[in-house]
Scaffold this active site. Sequence first.
Site, mmCIF file in Angstrom:
data_model
loop_
_atom_site.group_PDB
_atom_site.id
_atom_site.type_symbol
_atom_site.label_atom_id
_atom_site.label_comp_id
_atom_site.label_asym_id
_atom_site.label_seq_id
_atom_site.Cartn_x
_atom_site.Cartn_y
_atom_site.Cartn_z
ATOM 1 N N LYS A 1 -48.465 -62.838 -71.931
ATOM 2 C CA LYS A 1 -48.159 -64.115 -71.279
ATOM 3 C C LYS A 1 -48.073 -63.910 -69.764
ATOM 4 C CE LYS A 1 -44.290 -67.344 -70.650
ATOM 5 N NZ LYS A 1 -42.892 -67.627 -71.019
ATOM 6 N N ASP B 1 -42.443 -70.216 -63.493
ATOM 7 C CA ASP B 1 -42.200 -71.303 -64.436
ATOM 8 C C ASP B 1 -41.110 -72.225 -63.894
ATOM 9 O OD1 ASP B 1 -42.022 -72.962 -66.598
ATOM 10 O OD2 ASP B 1 -40.917 -71.538 -67.849
ATOM 11 N N LYS C 1 -36.498 -76.959 -64.883
ATOM 12 C CA LYS C 1 -35.360 -76.069 -65.070
ATOM 13 C C LYS C 1 -34.297 -76.336 -64.011
ATOM 14 C CE LYS C 1 -37.990 -72.045 -66.810
ATOM 15 N NZ LYS C 1 -37.324 -71.831 -68.104
ATOM 16 N N ARG D 1 -45.967 -70.391 -75.101
ATOM 17 C CA ARG D 1 -46.622 -70.389 -76.407
ATOM 18 C C ARG D 1 -47.931 -71.185 -76.377
ATOM 19 N NH1 ARG D 1 -41.402 -73.071 -78.984
ATOM 20 N NH2 ARG D 1 -40.594 -71.779 -77.296
#
Length: 468
Positions: free
Chosen positions: A235, A240, A247, A321
Site C-alpha cells: 500500500k 492520507d 481525519k 483497501r
Amino acid sequence: MPAPIECLAPFDKTLDATPIYLVSPADLANGKRLPVGAREWAATVGFKAGEDSVCLVPGPKGSVKAVLVGLGARDAKALDPFVIAAVPAAVPAGTYKLATAGRTFAETAALGWCLAQYGFDRYKAANGKTPVVLMLPDGADPVPVWQEAEAVTLVRDLVNTPAEDMGPDALQDAAEELAEEFGAAISTLVGEELLDENYPMIHAVGRAAEAGRAPRLIDMTWGDEDAPKVTLVGKGVCFDTGGLDLKTASGMRLMKKDMGGAAHALGLARLIMSRNLPVCLRVLVPAVENSVSGSSFRPGDVFPTRKGLSVEIGNTDAEGRLVLSDALTAASEETPDILIDFATLTGAARVALGPELPPAYANDEGVWKALEKASGDVRDPMWRMPLHTGYRDDLDSPIADLCNSSESGFAGSITAALFLQRFVGEGLPWLHFDIYAWNAKPRPGRPKGGEAQVIRAMLRYLEDRFGA
C-alpha cells in the site's frame, strides 16, 4: 548516520578490540565469566545487570577495559538481534567484540548493533558521527547482516521521509533506483493511463492530488520467469488526509507513514534480490495521495474494480483497501506461488495488538505454520488473526457488490482483510500484514519513527521454501 557496512569488521586477530560481556544478575552475583575487577566495579557504580543496561569497566589511562551488558531476564543463549543494541550509544568510538559468542549468535547480534546506529538525518546538519565497530568472530559472515540492515534502513528512510518529499512520484523514484541497482525491470502507469489499463480504484482514490503527484501503479519484476513466482503488493498511500471524511489533526499527524506497506514491499524485494533467491519476483505498488479537492471521491459513490466487482464508498478514509483491490487482482492474474501484501491498513489492528506486534492473515495452513516457525527463528514477531467468515456480511451494500467499510465498527482489521480477500485469486496462497511501520517509543536498536516489521521473517520463510 553510518552505513551498515561501516559498523562491522571481519575477524582480525591483530586488531585490538574491547570485549563485551553478556551478564545476567546471577553472573554478577557469583562473578563467573567476568574479567578481573569487573564485579567489584559493577557494585561500585550500582550496575544490576538489568535488561539493556550497560556498564563500562575502566582500564588504564582512561581507556575502557571491558563492556558489561545486562541481560535481565533474557536467555543468554537466545538468538535476540537486539541483545547488545544498547551498547553503541553508551561507548566511545572504537572497535568491540563479543567476549564469548559463536558465529550464529554473533551474526544475529550484529544486526541490532548496526540498526542501533541508524538515525534519520536527511534534514539535519552533518554531524560527522564516527561508527562504533563490532568485530565478528572467526568464520562469521558480515554480508548477510549488511543486507538485512540495508533493507531495514531503506524501509525506515522511506517511512520517515515527510510527504512533501515522498509523494507518489518520489516513491516511484525510490522503486526505480532499487530496480536499477539489481537489474530489475520496472514500469509505471500514471494518471489517466490507469483508466486505460483498467485500474479504476487506484485512479479514483488518487485523482484529487495535484498533477505532479498523480496516482500511479509501479510494477517491478526480477529473476528467472520460469522460477517460482513470488508477488509482493504494498500500500503506497503517501499521505492520507482521510479524503472528504477528513481525519482529525492528531489522526493526520503520522500519515506520512501510510505508504509503509510500499516501503515494506520494497525492503523485502531488496532482501530477495540481494540474496539472489531463485524466484521470479514481482512487486506492485499502488501509489496515491488521498487528498481533498473538487475531484475527490465521495461517500456514497460506487466504483468498478479491476476484478469487475462494484464497491460502494462507505468511508473515504478506508482508501487503502481500495487501491490494494486493483493491485491484488492484477497480481492474482499471474497465479503466483505466493501472494504477500503489506499495508498500514487499520487503527483496529493497533487496538488489538499494539504497535509492536503486527497482525498476520493467512488463507493457507501450511504457509502459516512455516511462517510462524520462521518468525520465531529470527525473532521477528507477528500474530495470526482470523479470516472469520461470519463478518463478511458486514461489508454488504444495498446498491453494490460490497462496501468498503463496515457500519458496525467492530473487528475493523478482520473486515478489512476480508475485503482484500475478495480480490485474491481462488486457491492462491495469500498473506496479508496489517502493519504499523512505526516505533511509538524508542528501544535499543529501534528508535522512535519508521520501522520495518515482519520482512526478516518473510525472508527466512522464502529461503526455507524456495532455497537460499
